[in-house]
Design a protein around this motif. Sequence first.
Motif, PDB file in Angstrom:
ATOM      1  N   VAL A 284       0.838  -1.204   0.000  1.00 58.32           N
ATOM      2  CA  VAL A 284       0.000   0.000   0.000  1.00 58.32           C
ATOM      3  C   VAL A 284       0.871   1.251   0.000  1.00 58.32           C
ATOM      4  N   TYR A 285       1.808   1.323   0.951  1.00 57.45           N
ATOM      5  CA  TYR A 285       2.555   2.581   1.061  1.00 57.45           C
ATOM      6  C   TYR A 285       3.775   2.603   0.149  1.00 57.45           C
ATOM      7  N   ALA A 286       4.256   1.428  -0.243  1.00 58.60           N
ATOM      8  CA  ALA A 286       5.455   1.410  -1.097  1.00 58.60           C
ATOM      9  C   ALA A 286       5.143   1.872  -2.516  1.00 58.60           C
ATOM     10  N   ASP A 287       3.878   1.929  -2.846  1.00 56.87           N
ATOM     11  CA  ASP A 287       3.492   2.408  -4.179  1.00 56.87           C
ATOM     12  C   ASP A 287       2.826   3.779  -4.122  1.00 56.87           C
ATOM     13  N   ASP A 288       2.940   4.427  -2.995  1.00 61.49           N
ATOM     14  CA  ASP A 288       2.329   5.744  -2.842  1.00 61.49           C
ATOM     15  C   ASP A 288       3.423   6.776  -2.549  1.00 61.49           C
ATOM     16  N   ALA A 289       3.516   7.759  -3.420  1.00 61.88           N
ATOM     17  CA  ALA A 289       4.626   8.719  -3.325  1.00 61.88           C
ATOM     18  C   ALA A 289       4.641   9.421  -1.964  1.00 61.88           C
ATOM     19  N   ASP A 290       3.492   9.886  -1.509  1.00 66.57           N
ATOM     20  CA  ASP A 290       3.479  10.621  -0.247  1.00 66.57           C
ATOM     21  C   ASP A 290       3.802   9.712   0.941  1.00 66.57           C
ATOM     22  N   SER A 291       3.328   8.484   0.892  1.00 67.78           N
ATOM     23  CA  SER A 291       3.656   7.542   1.968  1.00 67.78           C
ATOM     24  C   SER A 291       5.168   7.310   2.029  1.00 67.78           C
TER      25      SER A 291
ATOM     26  N   ALA B 200      14.396   5.115  -1.330  1.00 66.01           N
ATOM     27  CA  ALA B 200      14.894   3.967  -2.094  1.00 66.01           C
ATOM     28  C   ALA B 200      15.051   2.712  -1.250  1.00 66.01           C
ATOM     29  N   TYR B 201      15.374   2.891   0.033  1.00 68.67           N
ATOM     30  CA  TYR B 201      15.463   1.723   0.907  1.00 68.67           C
ATOM     31  C   TYR B 201      14.070   1.143   1.166  1.00 68.67           C
ATOM     32  N   THR B 202      13.054   1.979   1.089  1.00 72.17           N
ATOM     33  CA  THR B 202      11.692   1.527   1.384  1.00 72.17           C
ATOM     34  C   THR B 202      11.040   0.947   0.125  1.00 72.17           C
ATOM     35  N   GLN B 203      11.183   1.626  -0.988  1.00 71.67           N
ATOM     36  CA  GLN B 203      10.706   1.108  -2.277  1.00 71.67           C
ATOM     37  C   GLN B 203      11.958   0.824  -3.116  1.00 71.67           C
ATOM     38  N   THR B 204      12.342  -0.444  -3.125  1.00 71.52           N
ATOM     39  CA  THR B 204      13.644  -0.781  -3.720  1.00 71.52           C
ATOM     40  C   THR B 204      13.597  -0.860  -5.242  1.00 71.52           C
ATOM     41  N   SER B 205      12.418  -0.867  -5.832  1.00 71.58           N
ATOM     42  CA  SER B 205      12.335  -0.935  -7.295  1.00 71.58           C
ATOM     43  C   SER B 205      12.506   0.459  -7.899  1.00 71.58           C
ATOM     44  N   ALA B 206      13.597   0.637  -8.637  1.00 68.85           N
ATOM     45  CA  ALA B 206      13.849   1.932  -9.291  1.00 68.85           C
ATOM     46  C   ALA B 206      12.744   2.226 -10.297  1.00 68.85           C
ATOM     47  N   GLU B 207      12.239   1.173 -10.910  1.00 68.12           N
ATOM     48  CA  GLU B 207      11.168   1.347 -11.903  1.00 68.12           C
ATOM     49  C   GLU B 207       9.909   1.935 -11.250  1.00 68.12           C
TER      50      GLU B 207
ATOM     51  N   LEU C  65       6.411   6.766  -9.971  1.00 70.48           N
ATOM     52  CA  LEU C  65       5.754   7.643  -8.992  1.00 70.48           C
ATOM     53  C   LEU C  65       6.161   9.100  -9.155  1.00 70.48           C
ATOM     54  N   ARG C  66       7.313   9.321  -9.758  1.00 68.67           N
ATOM     55  CA  ARG C  66       7.867  10.686  -9.852  1.00 68.67           C
ATOM     56  C   ARG C  66       6.880  11.701 -10.440  1.00 68.67           C
ATOM     57  N   PRO C  67       6.283  11.440 -11.627  1.00 72.68           N
ATOM     58  CA  PRO C  67       5.355  12.449 -12.166  1.00 72.68           C
ATOM     59  C   PRO C  67       4.170  12.716 -11.242  1.00 72.68           C
ATOM     60  N   VAL C  68       3.811  11.733 -10.428  1.00 76.43           N
ATOM     61  CA  VAL C  68       2.684  11.931  -9.505  1.00 76.43           C
ATOM     62  C   VAL C  68       2.997  13.037  -8.500  1.00 76.43           C
ATOM     63  N   TYR C  69       4.129  12.918  -7.833  1.00 77.37           N
ATOM     64  CA  TYR C  69       4.379  13.888  -6.766  1.00 77.37           C
ATOM     65  C   TYR C  69       5.056  15.146  -7.274  1.00 77.37           C
ATOM     66  N   ALA C  70       5.721  15.061  -8.420  1.00 74.25           N
ATOM     67  CA  ALA C  70       6.414  16.253  -8.936  1.00 74.25           C
ATOM     68  C   ALA C  70       5.429  17.292  -9.467  1.00 74.25           C
ATOM     69  N   ASP C  71       4.195  16.893  -9.669  1.00 83.63           N
ATOM     70  CA  ASP C  71       3.173  17.833 -10.137  1.00 83.63           C
ATOM     71  C   ASP C  71       2.155  18.157  -9.051  1.00 83.63           C
ATOM     72  N   ASP C  72       2.484  17.805  -7.838  1.00 85.67           N
ATOM     73  CA  ASP C  72       1.564  18.066  -6.731  1.00 85.67           C
ATOM     74  C   ASP C  72       2.259  18.978  -5.721  1.00 85.67           C
ATOM     75  N   ALA C  73       1.653  20.129  -5.494  1.00 83.10           N
ATOM     76  CA  ALA C  73       2.308  21.142  -4.651  1.00 83.10           C
ATOM     77  C   ALA C  73       2.610  20.597  -3.256  1.00 83.10           C
ATOM     78  N   ASP C  74       1.656  19.934  -2.639  1.00 86.57           N
ATOM     79  CA  ASP C  74       1.880  19.458  -1.275  1.00 86.57           C
ATOM     80  C   ASP C  74       2.934  18.352  -1.225  1.00 86.57           C
ATOM     81  N   SER C  75       2.936  17.494  -2.235  1.00 82.56           N
ATOM     82  CA  SER C  75       3.964  16.458  -2.284  1.00 82.56           C
ATOM     83  C   SER C  75       5.351  17.078  -2.382  1.00 82.56           C
TER      84      SER C  75
END
Lengths: 77, 77, 77, 77, 77, 77
Positions: free
Chosen positions: E47-54, F32-39, F44-54
């Motif tokens: 759940v959280y590993a695929d959520d940017a804010d988490s 990166a230690y939490t979500q080890t998949s670089a892919e 996720l990058r475009p998700v949070y890079a376009d969100d002001a609060d993120s």
Amino acid sequence: MRSVADWLTSLQTDTPQEGFELAITLARKGVAYTQTSAETREKLRPVYADDADSLTMASQVIAIHYQTVAAANNYWK
Amino acid sequence: MRSVADWLTSLQTDTPQEGFELAITLARKGVAYTQTSAETREKLRPVYADDADSLTMASQVIAIHYQTVAAANNYWK
Amino acid sequence: MRSVADWLTSLQTDTPQEGFELAITLARKGVAYTQTSAETREKLRPVYADDADSLTMASQVIAIHYQTVAAANNYWK
Amino acid sequence: MRSVADWLTSLQTDTPQEGFELAITLARKGVAYTQTSAETREKLRPVYADDADSLTMASQVIAIHYQTVAAANNYWK
Amino acid sequence: MRSVADWLTSLQTDTPQEGFELAITLARKGVAYTQTSAETREKLRPVYADDADSLTMASQVIAIHYQTVAAANNYWK
Amino acid sequence: MRSVADWLTSLQTDTPQEGFELAITLARKGVAYTQTSAETREKLRPVYADDADSLTMASQVIAIHYQTVAAANNYWK
């Protein structure tokens, strides 16, 4: 880390107020390194500048950086 | 950083309570530098002043600044 | 800053527990300076007191203030 | 502040792990002073204990208190 | 606090990187003490590993613990 | 903790700006230690890079790490 022009050569400032403004710069740089498009950042500005919680969050990042800058200046004692 | 009137010349205060009030000023300034329209800030006030979580977040920013101010005053020992 | 009665004359406390209670007072004061109506604050209480995340956020503000109070008391060593 | 039994007489602990457990106690006390009903707190537990972000937030409060406890113990050096 | 096996005997590490990994351990322990079921924690991970804010929130808890660990090691100077 | 290549051998940097960039690295490593998949992280990058609060949240983690790095470098005084 992509090479960028020098924008930070010292944490020392003459006054507590200049230190506060440096903290604001640091907070914005943290955003700018993450979202490198100035155009996108400009587009997001009206979104968070009209949202109370977004403004509080922005103020919080400034507060954290201000701790650093103030310590670096021995609290301008 | 736009030129503004001097609003912060020292982090020193006479009492812990004045220090707390300075922390509040710093928290609000962090918002004011981001949303420069006093009118917009005034419009947002009823939104967050009636929301428990918004108030807690505002209190948190004050707490962070109070750490700085308290250290600057050697905890008024 | 509106003039208010003195409510904070020292960060020194006799025990770590009294320091913790002072941290709670500081957290609440941060809210009270922002929402000055005691009636409104009272109305909001049941909202956040029954919400797990709101309680965690409140606990976090206390934790930040406790850092300040503990440092002010040299950790009651 | 309502009178409560003594629950915190010292920030000193024998080991870093006991210090961590004290930080957890402090985090929970921050909640308990805000929501004084143990029954309500118990009811909220399954809500946040099964929510990833709530758990991260709880972990964050512990982290903040652990900074205080670790400093109080001179990092158990 | 339930009795658990020793998992933290020192905040000292040989390198800044090992210190960072200790900070990760501390952040996870903060979660594990709150949600004691390893099975539930495992279920929450996707759940959280695929959520940017988490992920950002998780990174923040690590950052707070890293401040403690770095101070404990005098910044590996 | 899975074995990874050395990526952090010192918190010392030559300038405050390099220190800031190290803080960014630390913030990303926490993710990166939490979500080890670089892919996945890339997705996720475009998700949070376009969100002001993120972006503000990301900037906050950088700010926290920058406190550590700045202290490690005695604020580059």
